[in-house]
Design an enzyme around this catalytic site. Structure first.
Site, PDB file in Angstrom:
ATOM      1  N   LYS A   1      -1.483   2.658   7.762  1.00  0.00           N
ATOM      2  CA  LYS A   1      -1.757   1.324   6.954  1.00  0.00           C
ATOM      3  C   LYS A   1      -1.287   0.198   7.806  1.00  0.00           C
ATOM      4  CE  LYS A   1       2.497   1.238   4.148  1.00  0.00           C
ATOM      5  NZ  LYS A   1       2.579  -0.453   4.265  1.00  0.00           N
TER       6      LYS A   1
ATOM      7  N   HIS B   1       2.714   8.017   4.377  1.00  0.00           N
ATOM      8  CA  HIS B   1       3.942   8.637   4.551  1.00  0.00           C
ATOM      9  C   HIS B   1       4.602   8.903   3.137  1.00  0.00           C
ATOM     10  CE1 HIS B   1       6.188   4.666   4.486  1.00  0.00           C
ATOM     11  NE2 HIS B   1       7.096   5.373   4.113  1.00  0.00           N
TER      12      HIS B   1
ATOM     13  N   ASP C   1       1.212  -4.680   1.009  1.00  0.00           N
ATOM     14  CA  ASP C   1       1.893  -3.713   1.701  1.00  0.00           C
ATOM     15  C   ASP C   1       2.394  -2.423   1.042  1.00  0.00           C
ATOM     16  OD1 ASP C   1       3.295  -3.321   4.136  1.00  0.00           O
ATOM     17  OD2 ASP C   1       4.945  -3.244   2.795  1.00  0.00           O
TER      18      ASP C   1
ATOM     19  N   HIS D   1       1.384   3.019  -1.466  1.00  0.00           N
ATOM     20  CA  HIS D   1       2.292   3.955  -1.769  1.00  0.00           C
ATOM     21  C   HIS D   1       2.406   4.023  -3.323  1.00  0.00           C
ATOM     22  CE1 HIS D   1       3.386   3.644   2.431  1.00  0.00           C
ATOM     23  NE2 HIS D   1       4.324   2.588   2.244  1.00  0.00           N
TER      24      HIS D   1
END
Length: 484
Positions: A148, A178, A235, A240
């Site tokens: 990303k 991750h 972000d 995430h």
């Protein structure tokens, strides 16, 4: 209890951007630890490709210094270090030119897994893919790993997917997040789908709300130019936190198999309701005597990008109708904490007298700093004096429950890189999943831009803007973990 290590097949791994920060901090330490634990066979080979001037020995010395800097001393065994460095090679390569490509093509072997890790800016994904194809280095055994940010909106994500698709099949593309490699995130699926205790309660009849917090004490950490243009919504939330929402809310897949899992995650994203203006909060941290402000760190006193986001989400399906999902993430907050909390409803009728401060059952999944899962339940306080109720945790801390084995649990990059070599895409995002996440995210960002309202200020070391607290206060709830 000792974790069993199963070696992977031999492979050739090329890390484009092999001298960069991500490679030094995460990728190479992950590879060394897997080698140290016996999972990478000596016949495997690793190539770092970058524009810096290094011969093979100079790069190995550079890499050894990086490993000493970013790894605990306990992991550094001199014999293993020497043997690991023998696997590592270096090629000076121009991603958009011709330098280095013929050398790399001669180095790649047929008959083994060929993994290409794009630890570079997204603008280089297409040139690298085209060069690999032109140099005949893409075979059915090839895989490509991309980091990303995978685009900055739906349009750019579609363009990146299309560019990769000209050279790689979808089953060869590994879009890495991750967070999905964290041990506790995977344990969330085990707790849900491996225990009959929880799944019957995992719905709107029994769940009051869900909180997801990813709080960081650090600032933008040298990524000021990126954050000035991207902000925390792009972000952190789009990828995430979105993935964590999917794992909490998804229906049971037919099997623990890549497309079955990703099909169910995609359904969650498509069921997310649009977020109302009153259900979203953006923030920027102020400076103090110890830390610079967000504006100073990104080098733009007029920036409207955010360092903090809080959202109240709704999911339009039968399982979760009426259950709010509260998301919160930001930098320079009062604690480093990543937690998913499933807060259950109170019993429909209580036989006990109301007691101040008593709360309901909560299943808390801690992602950091101390990975583990706890369940808060109500019991009688021991001793005489009547029926006084207290809450106690049924706690499973990995370090306490598993002993020394807990210290050997692979970190996220270790697990995900080994999954690439195995060809297991379960913990990687599919192209349609990424596009669906941007399709939901873009209207939120567009609404902020259209209103031109400034992010709400908050103090370093706090829990974020006061307005974020109001998201829960107006519903009669409170955030867990970080106090105002």
């Amino acid at each position: 209890m000792v974790s069993r290590v199963i070696p992977v097949d031999e492979f050739d791994l090329v890390i484009f951007g092999g001298t960069g920060d991500l490679a030094r901090r995460k990728i190479f330490p992950a590879l060394y630890r897997r080698f140290h634990r016996g999972q990478i066979q000596p016949g495997s080979r690793i190539m770092a490709a970058a524009r810096r001037e290094f011969d093979a020995q100079a790069f190995r010395e550079f890499l050894a210094d990086s490993l000493r800097e970013f790894m605990p001393a306990d992991d550094m065994a001199s014999a293993d270090m020497s043997r690991f460095l023998e696997l590592v090679h270096y090629v000076k390569l121009d991603a958009t030119g011709s330098e280095g490509w013929s050398d790399l093509a001669q180095w790649i072997r047929n008959g083994v897994v060929q993994a290409y890790y794009f630890s570079v800016a997204p603008s280089l994904f297409a040139p690298l893919s085209q060069r690999l194809s032109k140099s005949k280095m893409i075979t059915p055994n090839s895989r490509v790993v991309v980091e990303k940010p995978f685009g900055r909106d739906l349009e750019t994500a579609r363009a990146l997917n299309a560019e990769l698709a000209t050279c790689f099949a979808e089953n060869q593309i590994y879009r890495i997040d991750h967070y999905l490699g964290k041990e506790t995130v995977q344990n969330l699926m085990a707790v849900r789908f491996g225990n009959v205790l929880f799944e019957p309660l995992w719905n709107a009849q029994y769940v009051d709300h869900v909180q997801i917090t990813v709080a960081e004490t650090v600032g933008v950490d040298g990524r000021g130019a990126y954050f000035d243009g991207a902000g925390t919504m792009r972000d952190m939330v789009q990828n995430h936190l979105m993935q964590l929402v999917c794992l909490i809310a998804m229906e049971p897949p037919s099997a623990f198999e890549p497309d079955a899992v990703r099909d169910e995650k995609l359904k969650v994203i498509r069921a997310l309701r649009p977020v109302a203006p009153d259900d979203m909060v953006r923030g920027q941290y102020n400076g103090n005597g110890e830390y610079e402000s967000f504006r100073d760190e990104v080098g733009n006193p007029k920036t409207r990008s955010e360092s903090f986001v809080a959202l109240r989400l709704g999911i339009a399906n039968w399982r979760w109708s009426g259950v709010p999902f509260y998301l919160r993430t930001g930098k320079r907050l009062g604690a480093r904490m990543s937690e998913i909390a499933v807060v259950f409803k109170d019993p429909p009728h209580s036989i006990f007298a109301p007691q101040e401060g008593r709360r309901g059952n909560v299943l808390a999944i801690r992602l950091q700093p101390d990975e583990g899962i706890s369940m808060r339940v109500t019991i009688k306080e021991p001793g005489p004096g009547g029926m006084r109720l207290i809450e106690v945790p049924l706690d499973m801390s990995f370090a306490e429950a598993l002993g020394p084995a807990a210290t050997q649990v692979p970190d996220a990059y270790e697990r995900l890189i080994m999954d690439v070599i195995r060809g297991n895409q379960t913990l990687f995002m599919r192209g349609d999943e990424v596009e669906a996440a941007w399709r939901w995210t873009d209207p939120i960002v567009a609404a902020w831009n259209a209103r031109s309202d400034a992010p709400r200020p908050y103090d370093c070391g706090s829990s974020g803007p006061y307005e974020a607290q109001l998201l829960l206060d107006r519903d009669g709830r409170r955030w867990r973990g970080i106090t105002v």
